[in-house]
Design a protein around this motif. Structure first.
Motif, PDB file in Angstrom:
ATOM      1  N   GLN A 146     -64.939  62.438  68.513  1.00  0.00           N
ATOM      2  CA  GLN A 146     -63.648  62.521  67.827  1.00  0.00           C
ATOM      3  C   GLN A 146     -63.819  62.801  66.330  1.00  0.00           C
ATOM      4  OE1 GLN A 146     -60.524  62.489  69.433  1.00  0.00           O
ATOM      5  NE2 GLN A 146     -61.988  62.760  71.116  1.00  0.00           N
ATOM      6  N   TRP A 147     -64.931  62.361  65.762  1.00  0.00           N
ATOM      7  CA  TRP A 147     -65.202  62.648  64.343  1.00  0.00           C
ATOM      8  C   TRP A 147     -65.324  64.159  64.146  1.00  0.00           C
ATOM      9  CZ3 TRP A 147     -68.348  64.741  60.635  1.00  0.00           C
ATOM     10  CH2 TRP A 147     -68.307  64.184  59.344  1.00  0.00           C
ATOM     11  N   GLY A 148     -66.088  64.798  65.039  1.00  0.00           N
ATOM     12  CA  GLY A 148     -66.235  66.246  64.962  1.00  0.00           C
ATOM     13  C   GLY A 148     -64.929  66.964  65.206  1.00  0.00           C
ATOM     14  N   LEU A 149     -64.096  66.430  66.083  1.00  0.00           N
ATOM     15  CA  LEU A 149     -62.790  67.036  66.342  1.00  0.00           C
ATOM     16  C   LEU A 149     -61.907  66.968  65.099  1.00  0.00           C
ATOM     17  CD1 LEU A 149     -60.749  68.339  68.239  1.00  0.00           C
ATOM     18  CD2 LEU A 149     -60.124  66.045  69.045  1.00  0.00           C
ATOM     19  N   THR A 150     -61.988  65.872  64.365  1.00  0.00           N
ATOM     20  CA  THR A 150     -61.239  65.764  63.106  1.00  0.00           C
ATOM     21  C   THR A 150     -61.677  66.850  62.128  1.00  0.00           C
ATOM     22  OG1 THR A 150     -61.008  63.369  63.392  1.00  0.00           O
ATOM     23  CG2 THR A 150     -60.642  64.242  61.180  1.00  0.00           C
ATOM     24  N   ILE A 151     -62.976  67.089  62.058  1.00  0.00           N
ATOM     25  CA  ILE A 151     -63.498  68.168  61.214  1.00  0.00           C
ATOM     26  C   ILE A 151     -62.915  69.508  61.654  1.00  0.00           C
ATOM     27  CG2 ILE A 151     -65.576  69.553  60.745  1.00  0.00           C
ATOM     28  CD1 ILE A 151     -65.670  67.135  59.043  1.00  0.00           C
ATOM     29  N   LEU A 152     -62.933  69.770  62.932  1.00  0.00           N
ATOM     30  CA  LEU A 152     -62.446  71.047  63.458  1.00  0.00           C
ATOM     31  C   LEU A 152     -60.970  71.266  63.156  1.00  0.00           C
ATOM     32  CD1 LEU A 152     -64.222  71.045  66.948  1.00  0.00           C
ATOM     33  CD2 LEU A 152     -64.657  72.667  65.085  1.00  0.00           C
ATOM     34  N   THR A 153     -60.154  70.276  63.427  1.00  0.00           N
ATOM     35  CA  THR A 153     -58.708  70.448  63.232  1.00  0.00           C
ATOM     36  C   THR A 153     -58.359  70.551  61.745  1.00  0.00           C
ATOM     37  OG1 THR A 153     -58.419  68.028  63.372  1.00  0.00           O
ATOM     38  CG2 THR A 153     -58.085  69.303  65.387  1.00  0.00           C
ATOM     39  N   THR A 154     -59.067  69.789  60.920  1.00  0.00           N
ATOM     40  CA  THR A 154     -58.810  69.861  59.473  1.00  0.00           C
ATOM     41  C   THR A 154     -59.215  71.217  58.920  1.00  0.00           C
ATOM     42  OG1 THR A 154     -59.217  67.470  59.274  1.00  0.00           O
ATOM     43  CG2 THR A 154     -59.236  68.761  57.243  1.00  0.00           C
ATOM     44  N   ALA A 155     -60.400  71.685  59.301  1.00  0.00           N
ATOM     45  CA  ALA A 155     -60.884  72.981  58.817  1.00  0.00           C
ATOM     46  C   ALA A 155     -59.991  74.111  59.306  1.00  0.00           C
ATOM     47  CB  ALA A 155     -62.326  73.207  59.280  1.00  0.00           C
ATOM     48  N   GLN A 156     -59.581  74.055  60.565  1.00  0.00           N
ATOM     49  CA  GLN A 156     -58.735  75.118  61.103  1.00  0.00           C
ATOM     50  C   GLN A 156     -57.375  75.161  60.406  1.00  0.00           C
ATOM     51  OE1 GLN A 156     -57.248  75.008  65.287  1.00  0.00           O
ATOM     52  NE2 GLN A 156     -58.443  76.879  65.523  1.00  0.00           N
ATOM     53  N   HIS A 157     -56.832  73.997  60.099  1.00  0.00           N
ATOM     54  CA  HIS A 157     -55.559  73.953  59.374  1.00  0.00           C
ATOM     55  C   HIS A 157     -55.676  74.670  58.027  1.00  0.00           C
ATOM     56  CE1 HIS A 157     -51.823  72.413  57.677  1.00  0.00           C
ATOM     57  NE2 HIS A 157     -52.514  71.980  56.635  1.00  0.00           N
ATOM     58  N   LYS A 158     -56.819  74.508  57.360  1.00  0.00           N
ATOM     59  CA  LYS A 158     -57.003  75.065  56.028  1.00  0.00           C
ATOM     60  C   LYS A 158     -57.063  76.595  56.015  1.00  0.00           C
ATOM     61  CE  LYS A 158     -59.303  71.081  53.915  1.00  0.00           C
ATOM     62  NZ  LYS A 158     -58.434  71.027  52.715  1.00  0.00           N
ATOM     63  N   ILE A 159     -57.487  77.200  57.116  1.00  0.00           N
ATOM     64  CA  ILE A 159     -57.618  78.662  57.120  1.00  0.00           C
ATOM     65  C   ILE A 159     -56.351  79.359  57.610  1.00  0.00           C
ATOM     66  CG2 ILE A 159     -60.122  78.603  57.385  1.00  0.00           C
ATOM     67  CD1 ILE A 159     -59.685  79.299  60.367  1.00  0.00           C
ATOM     68  N   HIS A 160     -55.300  78.576  57.894  1.00  0.00           N
ATOM     69  CA  HIS A 160     -54.078  79.195  58.410  1.00  0.00           C
ATOM     70  C   HIS A 160     -52.878  79.075  57.467  1.00  0.00           C
ATOM     71  CE1 HIS A 160     -55.562  80.720  62.159  1.00  0.00           C
ATOM     72  NE2 HIS A 160     -56.194  79.587  62.378  1.00  0.00           N
ATOM     73  N   HIS A 161     -53.140  78.766  56.203  1.00  0.00           N
ATOM     74  CA  HIS A 161     -52.095  78.945  55.197  1.00  0.00           C
ATOM     75  C   HIS A 161     -51.942  80.442  54.948  1.00  0.00           C
ATOM     76  CE1 HIS A 161     -52.374  74.677  54.383  1.00  0.00           C
ATOM     77  NE2 HIS A 161     -53.594  74.771  53.897  1.00  0.00           N
ATOM     78  N   THR A 162     -50.779  80.859  54.493  1.00  0.00           N
ATOM     79  CA  THR A 162     -50.697  82.225  53.968  1.00  0.00           C
ATOM     80  C   THR A 162     -51.487  82.258  52.664  1.00  0.00           C
ATOM     81  OG1 THR A 162     -48.726  81.845  52.602  1.00  0.00           O
ATOM     82  CG2 THR A 162     -48.363  82.443  54.926  1.00  0.00           C
ATOM     83  N   ILE A 219     -64.855  73.415  55.531  1.00  0.00           N
ATOM     84  CA  ILE A 219     -64.746  74.589  56.395  1.00  0.00           C
ATOM     85  C   ILE A 219     -66.116  75.026  56.942  1.00  0.00           C
ATOM     86  CG2 ILE A 219     -63.880  76.941  56.613  1.00  0.00           C
ATOM     87  CD1 ILE A 219     -61.747  76.241  54.541  1.00  0.00           C
ATOM     88  N   PRO A 220     -67.185  75.079  56.120  1.00  0.00           N
ATOM     89  CA  PRO A 220     -68.499  75.338  56.717  1.00  0.00           C
ATOM     90  C   PRO A 220     -68.901  74.286  57.758  1.00  0.00           C
ATOM     91  CG  PRO A 220     -68.597  75.780  54.383  1.00  0.00           C
ATOM     92  CD  PRO A 220     -67.250  75.148  54.641  1.00  0.00           C
ATOM     93  N   MET A 221     -68.511  73.028  57.535  1.00  0.00           N
ATOM     94  CA  MET A 221     -68.781  71.994  58.541  1.00  0.00           C
ATOM     95  C   MET A 221     -68.025  72.310  59.823  1.00  0.00           C
ATOM     96  SD  MET A 221     -70.563  69.062  58.574  1.00  0.00           S
ATOM     97  CE  MET A 221     -71.189  69.232  60.242  1.00  0.00           C
ATOM     98  N   GLY A 222     -66.801  72.802  59.686  1.00  0.00           N
ATOM     99  CA  GLY A 222     -66.023  73.207  60.853  1.00  0.00           C
ATOM    100  C   GLY A 222     -66.639  74.400  61.563  1.00  0.00           C
TER     101      GLY A 222
END
Length: 283
Positions: A146-162, A219-222
C-alpha cells in the motif's frame, strides 16, 4: 525594559529582514558554485526524505478525514525544509529569492541564473539518491504494497494537471515556501526558525501545491515503481500495471517539472522576494 526594546530583541524588523534577504542572495550567487552544488545535494535528499515521511502518513488511511490526513502529511513534510535551513543546505525554490540581490545591483543576471542551475541539478542528484535508496530498500512493499500504491497514485495525480494548472500550483507552492524562509530571517533562535516554517509548509503540502524539488523524488519514485516492480507487488495491491503506464519521463518533465519549476520561480522570486523586499527595504 521598554516595549520597543523588547520587540527589537525578540524579532528582527521587516526592514532588517529585507537586508538579510539581500545579503543571503549575494552570498549564494557569489560563493564558489561547486560548493553550492554539493550543498544542494543534501537539500534534495532532505526534501525527498520528507516526502517519504508524507507518504507513510497517507498510507492506510481509509475512513480517515481527507483534510486532517493531508494536514498531518503537511506537518511532517515541514521537517524537510527545517533540515535544509538548519543544516545550511541550498534549495532551488528558496534560491529563487536571489532576484532581490539582482535587482539591488549586487549580483549579475549571469551569477543569479548560474546559481539557480547549479542548485537545481544538485537538488536533483540528492532526490534521485533517495529514490534509489528507497527502491533498493524495498520500501514500496511496506503495508503489503500500500505504501508503493500511495506513491503511484500521488505521482500519477501530479502528471495530469494541465500545463497552466501546474504552473499556478508552482507559484502557490513557492509563495508559501519562500514566505516560510523569509520569516526565518526574523528569528534569533533555532526554535524560532524551525517553528515559524511548519504551518506555511504544511499549507502548501496539504493543499496539493507543486514543489519542483519534491517532485524530483515523487514522480521518479512513481516511475520506478510502475515499471520495475516485481509481479508480487502488483498481486499484493491487486492492480493491473497498465493503469500506471503513463508514469514516464515525458509526462514527468513536460507535464509537471517544466511548468512547476517556472511557477516556483515566479512565486518565490517575484511574489515573495521582490515584493517583500520592495515594500520593506529602507527607502
Amino acid at each position: 525594559m521598554n516595549t520597543e526594546t523588547s520587540k527589537t530583541t525578540c524579532m528582527v524588523s521587516p526592514a532588517e529582514i529585507s537586508q538579510i534577504g539581500e545579503d543571503v542572495g549575494v552570498y549564494k550567487a557569489t560563493k564558489k558554485q561547486i560548493l553550492s552544488f554539493f550543498s544542494a545535494i543534501p537539500a534534495g535528499a532532505f526534501i525527498a526524505l520528507a516526502f517519504v515521511f508524507y507518504t507513510t502518513t497517507q498510507t492506510g488511511n481509509v475512513g480517515a478525514s481527507w483534510g486532517l490526513t493531508k494536514l498531518v502529511g503537511g506537518i511532517v513534510f515541514s521537517l524537510g525544509v527545517i533540515m535544509v535551513v538548519v543544516c545550511g543546505s541550498e534549495l532551488f525554490t528558496s534560491s529563487t529569492m536571489t532576484t532581490v540581490a539582482r535587482v539591488s545591483g549586487r549580483i549579475s543576471s549571469f551569477q543569479m541564473l548560474r546559481n539557480w542551475i547549479v542548485v537545481y541539478f544538485g537538488n536533483f542528484v540528492g532526490a534521485l539518491f533517495i529514490v534509489f535508496l528507497i527502491w533498493f530498500a524495498g520500501q514500496t512493499m511496506a503495508a503489503n504494497g500500500q505504501w508503493g500504491l500511495t506513491i503511484l497514485t500521488t505521482a500519477q495525480h501530479k502528471i495530469h494537471h494541465t500545463w497552466f494548472e501546474a504552473f499556478c500550483l508552482g507559484i502557490l507552492c513557492n509563495v508559501m515556501v519562500c514566505i516560510a524562509i523569509w520569516m526565518t530571517y526574523a528569528g534569533k533562535t533555532l526554535t524560532d526558525k524551525a517553528f515559524i516554517m511548519i504551518l506555511p509548509i504544511a499549507l502548501f503540502v496539504a493543499s496539493g501545491f507543486e514543489h519542483s524539488v519534491a517532485n524530483m523524488f515523487m514522480i521518479p519514485m512513481g516511475i520506478m515503481t510502475a515499471h520495475f516492480s516485481a509481479p508480487e507487488f502488483w498481486q499484493a495491491i491487486n492492480i493491473d500495471p497498465q493503469q500506471f503506464a503513463d508514469l514516464d519521463l515525458y509526462h514527468f518533465v513536460v507535464k509537471n517539472l517544466i511548468p512547476v519549476t517556472l511557477g516556483n520561480i515566479v512565486g518565490g522570486g517575484c511574489c515573495i522576494g521582490l515584493a517583500l523586499w520592495s515594500i520593506n527595504r529602507p527607502h
